[in-house]
Each structure stands twice: as structure tokens, then as C-alpha cells.
Design an enzyme around this catalytic site. Structure first.
Site, PDB file in Angstrom:
ATOM      1  N   CYS A   1       8.525   3.837   6.015  1.00 30.13           N
ATOM      2  CA  CYS A   1       7.216   4.244   5.522  1.00 30.13           C
ATOM      3  C   CYS A   1       6.331   4.652   6.698  1.00 30.13           C
ATOM      4  O   CYS A   1       6.274   3.960   7.700  1.00 30.13           O
ATOM      5  CB  CYS A   1       6.580   3.085   4.765  1.00 30.13           C
ATOM      6  SG  CYS A   1       4.878   3.364   4.338  1.00 30.13           S
TER       7      CYS A   1
ATOM      8  N   CYS B   1      -0.847  -0.451   6.891  1.00 28.67           N
ATOM      9  CA  CYS B   1      -1.010  -1.018   5.558  1.00 28.67           C
ATOM     10  C   CYS B   1      -0.740  -2.518   5.585  1.00 28.67           C
ATOM     11  O   CYS B   1       0.055  -2.999   6.370  1.00 28.67           O
ATOM     12  CB  CYS B   1      -0.027  -0.310   4.628  1.00 28.67           C
ATOM     13  SG  CYS B   1       0.242  -1.112   3.066  1.00 28.67           S
TER      14      CYS B   1
ATOM     15  N   CYS C   1       3.701  -4.181   3.930  1.00 24.62           N
ATOM     16  CA  CYS C   1       5.060  -4.432   4.438  1.00 24.62           C
ATOM     17  C   CYS C   1       5.057  -4.729   5.934  1.00 24.62           C
ATOM     18  O   CYS C   1       5.394  -3.870   6.734  1.00 24.62           O
ATOM     19  CB  CYS C   1       5.936  -3.205   4.210  1.00 24.62           C
ATOM     20  SG  CYS C   1       6.312  -2.886   2.496  1.00 24.62           S
TER      21      CYS C   1
ATOM     22  N   ASP D   1       7.382 -25.214 -10.531  1.00 24.00           N
ATOM     23  CA  ASP D   1       7.283 -23.912  -9.850  1.00 24.00           C
ATOM     24  C   ASP D   1       5.835 -23.752  -9.387  1.00 24.00           C
ATOM     25  O   ASP D   1       5.107 -22.893  -9.886  1.00 24.00           O
ATOM     26  CB  ASP D   1       7.685 -22.791 -10.830  1.00 24.00           C
ATOM     27  CG  ASP D   1       7.717 -21.415 -10.174  1.00 24.00           C
ATOM     28  OD1 ASP D   1       7.466 -21.304  -8.960  1.00 24.00           O
ATOM     29  OD2 ASP D   1       7.982 -20.429 -10.900  1.00 24.00           O
TER      30      ASP D   1
ATOM     31  N   CYS E   1       7.545 -21.176  -3.547  1.00 23.09           N
ATOM     32  CA  CYS E   1       7.228 -19.931  -2.841  1.00 23.09           C
ATOM     33  C   CYS E   1       6.739 -20.230  -1.432  1.00 23.09           C
ATOM     34  O   CYS E   1       6.256 -19.344  -0.745  1.00 23.09           O
ATOM     35  CB  CYS E   1       6.196 -19.124  -3.621  1.00 23.09           C
ATOM     36  SG  CYS E   1       4.695 -20.034  -3.959  1.00 23.09           S
TER      37      CYS E   1
END
Ligand code: SAH
Length: 464
Positions: A76, A82, A85, A394, A421
């Protein structure tokens, strides 16, 4: 020892050793920790100090003196600017290795599990075959450019300036065409984009969502007001891009002056106002304000691992804490006697109940409330109902509340499935489960967000 003090604009040389949760490189200068964006483990860099606090600092990379062996060219064009990512310039195998080691090191360092045991229980990380175009949901800010025209794109990391991009490589390709349709409609009708400074301008964000199996598409326009001009014109341009699959166009008023993206209501200007998608064998009705997993390919794998770990025979009572819209609960209901889902966001519980109905699932119940509070009412002293055989958790990044783990230990299910997570809070919580009489049987990291520093893990705990 003499204390070394760093000041703004000092030049330093660092070797990057690790990556932070937001994807910055971490290196030390004279033992003092610095965070440096766009750098990778193995890079030796020259950097300029930007800010120092008591225990760490931030620096800007001026030159990479020696490149990390894992470096590659990001596909990219705007990945460095940005906020999305941060690891696109790190080879995907290296990203996976880094994430696997992060889980491993946290289990050892924070979880207090010895390295040999971790070696036995930790499974290889589940990566993606194609780590691009994986997201089914995107939210693009729209702002006026220097050319006086509206532009859609992404926010630069930690700022609110919009980086224009005609194609984001982790989103479906068709999104750029849908965005162009919105921009054309704005130009044609002389509609201004929102300006955060003045609070003026109409269009704030464009949200686009695609069904993974259904391919149905939903466009939601967040506006600073209640009405838009030329609704038909907007719908016509969007339908030209996706004549078959566009199923819903909505506008969502949000006149708040903060950075919350969505308002709390929406008006349908085309279609039914929702799309339907299938995940883990269950159909979900997704409205513009519903939460829904963003990487369907990896979600199926993650939840498949959770389902296998739960090891249900059709009889069990299952408690699914932090259940969101009930994805895991509904998937498990077909293999369990009964499932109870608990979630703090009432809107998500409403979606869960509706999705249960949509799929004809009658053995699942959903309760709104904090897991740590609701679980108290399930303790033997407060109910005559039998305790759950399997508990699934979770939780969000901060992990489970201590009182929640204590209550699970009192309920003494034969299995606990922990979907996490955040490896550090996972490791902290696993320690409590292990001290409370559970054995960690298996831990599998899953890469849900390629090119970011995040990693999910599914763990199976069994009562000894
Ligand atoms: N299992 C869900 C999503 C889990 S994300 C799914 O498959 O979609 C974590 C969820 O925990 C979020 O939905 C969040 O709203 C909820 N949550 C956060 N704090 C909570 C608490 N104290 N008690 C219950 N739910 C909570």
C-alpha cells in the site's frame, strides 16, 4: 549510576527489539525505552526524540542505518502514514512469528508458566493464506481537501487528518467505487464534508459492510444533521456500482462535536435497512449499528477452535460471557443442552435475541449486564439452577474482572474456553485459573488482523 536525561530533538541511535500494541517499534537507548513508528525488530536506526515521560519516550525515525531482515516493501502506498496497517512492511511470516512469540512470552512472563510447559500446550499460530482484502467492514472519514473538494480516506495514525487513498488493500476493491459514487453525489449537489474545527459541513463518514457468504452490501452515511439533499441521486449512483448486491442505504445523524463515529439512530433511504450474512453456520441480521466480526475467514477459524475446545455432547449447560451479538452462543446452541449469553451492551443483546429467532434456536437465553455482576446471581447460594458445565469468556482487551474469575471458580465448570484479544491480560487471567485448580490444556493464537500488531488466542482450561 549517573542518570541519563533525554530531551526533545536529541539524536539517538537505537536497535529495535519489539513491537508495541499499536505497531510502533520499541528500542532502548542507554536502557531507556523509546517507541518509534514505522520501524521493525532488527532495524538499527537514527532517530530524533519527540517527547519524553518519566519512564519512556517517543522518537521519530530519521534514517534506517541497518534494515531488519524481515523488512519488505509495503504494497500500500500510504501504509506509513495511515493508522491502519503498521506492519505492512514486515513480511507476513515475520508478522506471524512475532505474534506467536508475543503470546508465548506473555504466557511465560506474566502467566508464570514454565517454558517447557508452554512449548507443549502452545499450538502454531493460525494465519491467513491471503492476508489482504480480509475486512468486511470499513469506515471512511470524509473531509474537505486543500483543493476545496470533498475526499474520503483514512485517518493518519493518532491524528484526524485524512489520508486520501483510492484503494485500501485490506478492504474489498469495490469500496473505492462506492466512495467515488458518494463523492460524485456530493460534488453534484455542492455538499460540503464535515469540518471538525468549525462543526460545519454535512457528510462525516461513509460506512460500508459486505456479507461474507451473502455478498449483500450496506452503505451508511453518517451526517452532521438530519437530512440529505437528492437521496434518489445518491442511491442511483451507488446502485450503478452494485446493481445486485446493494441491499441497504441509510443515513445516520450525528451532530456531536467529539470523535464518536456513529450516531444512535438511522433512517433507511433504500432497502430494508439491514443485510443478512452467514457465519459459523448461523444467519445474522446486521443493521448499520450492529457489531459484527470484521474478518469472517479468521472468525470462522477462531470460533471453530472455541467450538472444538468446548467439546459438547448435546447435554451441557453453557455460559457464554461477553457474548456480543451471540455469535459463539448461537454456534454452540446446536451442540448443547442450553446456552446463556451475557453482554453489557443492550443493543447487542437485542440483536442476539433476534438472531436466535431468525435461526429457530430455542435453547439460548440472553441477559444484558456486566458479566461480573450477572454471574453472582448464578452462584449456588443465589439460585437453585444447576451450574454450567462449560464457561466461555471472550472479554475486551482489559480481560476478565477478578470477581468474575472468582465466581467461575466457584461454579467449577469442567471446562473453560477463553477467547482473548490481548495476550497480556489473558496470561494474567490464566494464572488465576491455574491457581484455582484448572489446567491449561491448549492455547492457539489466531491472526484476525494481519498487518496490525494484534493477536487473538483461544485457550482450553480443564478442571483438575
Ligand atoms: N463474543 C462476541 C464479542 C466479544 S467482544 C462475538 O463473538 O461477537 C467483547 C464484548 O464484551 C463486547 O461485546 C463488549 O461490549 C462486552 N463487554 C465489555 N465489558 C463487559 C462486561 N463487563 N460484561 C459483559 N460484557 C462486556
Amino acid at each position: 549510576m549517573e542518570e541519563i536525561i533525554f530531551r526533545k530533538n536529541d539524536e539517538i541511535t537505537l536497535t529495535i527489539e519489539d513491537i508495541s500494541d499499536d505497531g510502533s517499534g520499541i528500542g532502548k537507548s542507554d536502557g531507556f525505552i523509546f517507541f518509534v513508528k514505522n520501524t521493525l525488530p532488527g532495524d538499527t536506526i537514527r532517530a530524533k526524540v519527540m517527547k519524553v515521560t518519566k519512564s519512556y519516550g517517543f522518537a521519530r525515525c530519521m534514517e534506517v542505518i541497518k534494515e531488519s531482515g524481515g523488512r519488505c516493501k509495503a504494497r500500500c502506498k500510504v501504509s506509513e502514514k495511515c493508522g491502519g496497517c503498521s506492519l505492512q512492511n514486515y513480511r507476513y511470516e515475520e508478522q506471524l512469528k512475532f505474534k506467536f512469540n508475543k503470546v508465548k512470552n506473555d504466557l511465560i512472563r506474566i502467566g508464570g508458566i514454565n517454558a517447557e510447559e508452554v512449548e507443549k500446550i502452545l499450538q502454531p499460530i493460525v494465519g491467513m493464506e491471503d492476508p489482504y482484502r480480509y475486512r468486511n467492514k470499513a469506515q471512511y472519514p470524509v473531509r474537505m481537501g486543500k483543493d476545496g473538494k470533498p475526499h474520503a480516506g483514512f485517518f493518519a495514525g493518532h491524528t484526524h487528518s485524512v489520508i486520501e487513498t483510492d484503494d485500501c488493500l485490506i478492504e474489498p476493491e469495490v469500496n473505492s467505487k462506492l466512495l467515488n459514487a458518494v463523492i460524485s453525489w456530493m460534488n453534484k449537489n455542492h455538499i460540503k464534508a464535515y469540518d471538525e474545527e468549525t462543526g460545519k459541513g454535512l457528510v462525516r463518514h461513509v460506512l460500508i459492510r459486505h456479507g461474507f457468504t451473502s455478498h449483500e452490501c450496506q452503505v451508511n452515511l453518517v451526517i452532521n444533521g438530519s437530512k440529505i439533499p437528492d437521496e434518489e441521486g445518491l442511491v442511483r449512483l451507488l446502485k450503478e456500482v452494485m446493481p445486485e448486491d446493494l441491499k441497504s442505504v441509510t443515513v445516520c445523524p450525528n451532530t456531536r462535536r467529539d470523535n464518536v463515529i456513529l450516531g444512535d439512530s438511522y433512517r433507511v433511504i433504500f432497502g430494508e435497512g439491514y443485510i443478512i450474512d452467514t457465519l459459523v453456520g448461523i444467519s445474522f441480521k446486521i443493521s448499520p449499528l450492529s457489531f459484527y466480526q470484521v474478518n469472517p475467514v479468521q472468525t470462522e477459524r477462531l470460533y471453530g477452535l472455541a467450538r472444538d475446545s468446548a467439546c459438547l455432547t448435546g447435554e451441557e449447560r453453557v455460559l457464554d460471557l461477553y457474548c456480543g451479538i451471540g455469535t459463539i452462543s448461537l454456534m454452540l446452541a446446536a451442540r448443547a443442552g442450553h446456552v446463556t449469553g451475557v453482554e453489557i451492551v443492550d443493543r447487542a443483546i437485542k440483536d442476539a435475541k433476534e438472531n436466535a429467532k431468525l435461526n429457530g434456536i430455542g435453547n439460548a437465553k440472553f441477559i444484558t449486564g456486566a458479566a461480573e455482576d450477572i454471574i453472582q446471581s448464578m452462584l449456588p447460594e443465589n439460585t437453585t439452577e444447576p451450574a454450567p458445565d462449560v464457561v466461555v469468556v471472550d472479554p475486551p482487551r482489559k480481560g476478565c474482572a477478578e470477581s468474575c474469575i472468582d465466581a467461575i471458580l466457584t461454579l467449577a465448570p469442567s471446562r473453560v474456553v477463553y477467547v482473548s484479544c490481548n495476550p497480556s491480560t489473558l496470561a494474567r487471567d490464566l494464572k488465576k485459573f491455574r491457581e484455582g485448580g484448572y489446567e491449561l490444556v491448549k492455547a492457539t493464537p489466531v491472526d484476525m488482523f494481519p498487518h496490525s500488531a494484534h493477536v487473538e488466542t483461544v485457550c482450553l482450561l480443564e478442571r483438575k
